[in-house]
Write an enzyme that holds these catalytic residues in place. Structure first.
Site, PDB file in Angstrom:
ATOM      1  N   VAL A 139      25.316  67.928  97.446  1.00 53.96           N
ATOM      2  CA  VAL A 139      26.546  67.302  96.976  1.00 53.96           C
ATOM      3  C   VAL A 139      26.801  67.869  95.587  1.00 53.96           C
ATOM      4  CG1 VAL A 139      26.414  65.181  98.309  1.00 53.96           C
ATOM      5  CG2 VAL A 139      25.231  65.330  96.150  1.00 53.96           C
ATOM      6  N   CYS A 140      28.045  68.074  95.219  1.00 53.25           N
ATOM      7  CA  CYS A 140      28.290  68.848  94.001  1.00 53.25           C
ATOM      8  C   CYS A 140      29.615  68.472  93.353  1.00 53.25           C
ATOM      9  CB  CYS A 140      28.415  70.334  94.288  1.00 53.25           C
ATOM     10  SG  CYS A 140      27.164  71.003  95.326  1.00 53.25           S
ATOM     11  N   THR A 141      29.824  69.039  92.161  1.00 55.41           N
ATOM     12  CA  THR A 141      31.128  69.004  91.526  1.00 55.41           C
ATOM     13  C   THR A 141      31.480  70.426  91.111  1.00 55.41           C
ATOM     14  OG1 THR A 141      30.702  66.792  90.664  1.00 55.41           O
ATOM     15  CG2 THR A 141      32.483  68.036  89.627  1.00 55.41           C
ATOM     16  N   ARG A 330      32.516  60.548  91.989  1.00 58.08           N
ATOM     17  CA  ARG A 330      32.331  61.397  90.809  1.00 58.08           C
ATOM     18  C   ARG A 330      33.655  62.038  90.413  1.00 58.08           C
ATOM     19  NH1 ARG A 330      29.499  65.109  93.505  1.00 58.08           N
ATOM     20  NH2 ARG A 330      29.596  63.783  95.342  1.00 58.08           N
TER      21      ARG A 330
END
Ligand SMILES: *[C@@H]1O[C@H](CO)[C@@H](O)[C@H](O)[C@H]1NC(C)=O
Ligand SMILES: *[C@@H]1O[C@H](CO)[C@@H](O)[C@H](O)[C@H]1NC(C)=O
Ligand SMILES: *[C@@H]1O[C@H](CO)[C@@H](O)[C@H](O)[C@H]1NC(C)=O
Ligand SMILES: *[C@@H]1O[C@H](CO)[C@@H](O)[C@H](O)[C@H]1NC(C)=O
Ligand SMILES: *[C@@H]1O[C@H](CO)[C@@H](O)[C@H](O)[C@H]1NC(C)=O
Length: 392
Positions: A139-141, A330
């Site tokens: 999972v990332c931004t 997020r």
């Protein structure tokens, strides 16, 4: 509720049943750059990968140097698998079945993975597993932003290891902690010239974060969906092999595409094994995009549009036209900080500030990478998220 929501709920119960973890957010950070203090663990070291060597030899030097760390991480995965299915049967299955899969992977990936197994002494099936893993647990931004002078800045946090063993005593994810020792920056060269650069985990041959200097920057974020990686991987094993592994596509694009347009076309049109988000930055004003992919096609491309005031595009793990899952938002805090920064003041410094703000920074965050296409520059930092901090 999607698969992701369900999995996150399951993770929440796992964690919450052992300790109470309130959602933890904070005001937008400032003055975090140059990286320092408790959220900064270390700068990432550079290594060269020589594309003129045969695929089976390209990784030998790096693997030999990082063997201890790689073996330790693989052992942690074995321990988890054994805790999940006692008696070692799961890893036994991996060791017997997955080596066959190495032969089905397209070149150069199959041979590179075999070379990594040979150099590290880790059984081939487990190296294959490690390479598939990322397609499932990330999972990332990611964000591409344009400053007032038309310079593009691409930043990302790589959050990895969700569900992979919560360490109650240390309040950390066991695999995420191990992976921090495996983060490297790679300079891929041909004829002694840089072709592209990336931030990678040792032992992994796909790309999640990379730059083709002066041409484009690219990151990939996972997109969860029912028709997701598990089904595509299963189909692959059963012999239906017309889809491309997502991170092999990003690697191939970094290696072979020469412009933003070319990269965008390949990322939009190639059939994939699983859905994904590709976050692509170009080298000219307006060239920044989030490509939302299903396995077959591009569902949506959101591009920078300065006339509409869209000076950045930002992606976590949810379709941009939908609300994020409430337990994993997020996006809102990240956008809040981008909006507060304004286009006038966006820079490597302020982008790093945003990526250092909880919960954009969380317990899964292994590294932060910043890229500047005009300078051909990629820099990355290994991160920590001191308590109190969200598990994801
Ligand atoms: C927990 O953290 C401590 C200090 O950071 C470290 O020495 C120890 O190895 C960690 N334990 C595990 C199981 O990761
Ligand atoms: C490769 O390039 C570096 C500098 O870019 C130079 O120092 C080195 O001599 C070159 N090596 C070869 C084999 O050409
Ligand atoms: C941008 O990329 C294109 C295609 O690779 C290249 O022709 C052009 O020179 C690049 N522009 C700059 C400013 O680097
Ligand atoms: C940030 O600004 C954009 C564009 O003005 C707006 O659509 C968005 O709602 C804002 N988001 C937050 C979290 O402030
Ligand atoms: C711009 O960002 C820097 C941090 O890099 C901060 O110190 C400064 O106050 C900001 N300026 C404005 C006008 O927001």
């Amino acid at each position: 509720m999607g698969v992701c929501d369900f999995l996150i709920l399951a993770a929440l119960f796992t964690v919450a049943s052992t300790q109470f973890v309130p959602p933890y957010t904070e005001d937008c950070r400032s003055d975090m750059y140059p990286p320092k203090g408790p959220t900064f663990k270390a700068a990432v070291n550079w290594y060269t990968v020589d594309l003129d060597l045969p695929p089976s030899k390209r990784w030998s030097t790096l693997i030999t140097e990082k063997k201890t760390e790689l073996v330790s991480m693989i052992q942690a995965i074995r321990d988890l698998a054994d805790a999940f299915v006692p008696s070692g049967r799961l890893i036994e299955l991996v060791d017997i079945t997955l080596p066959l899969m190495a032969d089905t992977l397209p070149e150069p990936f199959g041979d590179e993975i075999k070379g990594i197994a040979a150099a590290s002494g880790v059984p081939l099936g487990e190296v294959v597993l490690f390479n598939i893993f990322y397609e499932v647990f990330t999972v990332c931004t990611s964000v591409v932003a344009e400053d007032n002078n038309g310079n593009l800045i691409h930043g990302r946090n790589l959050d990895f290891g969700l569900f992979l063993g919560w360490d109650i005593k240390n309040k950390s994810w066991i695999i995420s902690e191990k992976l921090k020792h495996l983060v490297v920056n790679l300079d891929f060269k041909r004829n002694n010239q840089t072709v592209f650069k990336s931030t990678n985990f040792v032992g992994y041959v796909g790309m999640l974060t990379g730059i083709k200097p002066h041409a484009f920057t690219l990151t990939m974020n996972e997109r969860f969906s029912l028709d997701g990686g598990y089904i595509g991987i299963l189909e692959w094993i059963l012999g239906s092999r017309d889809g491309m592994w997502m991170s092999f596509l990003t690697r191939s694009v970094l290696e072979n595409a020469n412009s933003y347009q070319e990269a965008k076309t390949q990322l939009s049109l190639t059939k994939l094994l699983a859905p994904a988000y590709f976050i692509l930055g170009g080298n000219q004003t307006g060239q920044g995009a989030i490509i939302t992919r299903s396995r077959l096609l591009s569902l949506d491309i959101l591009e920078l549009d300065l006339k509409l005031g869209r000076w950045y595009v930002l992606e976590t793990n949810y379709d941009h036209w939908k609300e994020p899952f409430f337990l994993d938002d997020r996006r809102t805090p990240a956008m809040k900080c981008m909006n507060k920064t304004t286009q006038q003041n966006i820079s490597l410094n302020t982008m790093y500030d945003m990526l250092s703000t909880k919960p954009v920074l969380n317990k899964l965050t292994t590294y932060t990478t910043l890229m500047q296409v005009s300078e051909g520059n990629l820099e990355s930092y290994i991160r920590d998220c001191p308590n109190p901090c969200m598990p994801w």
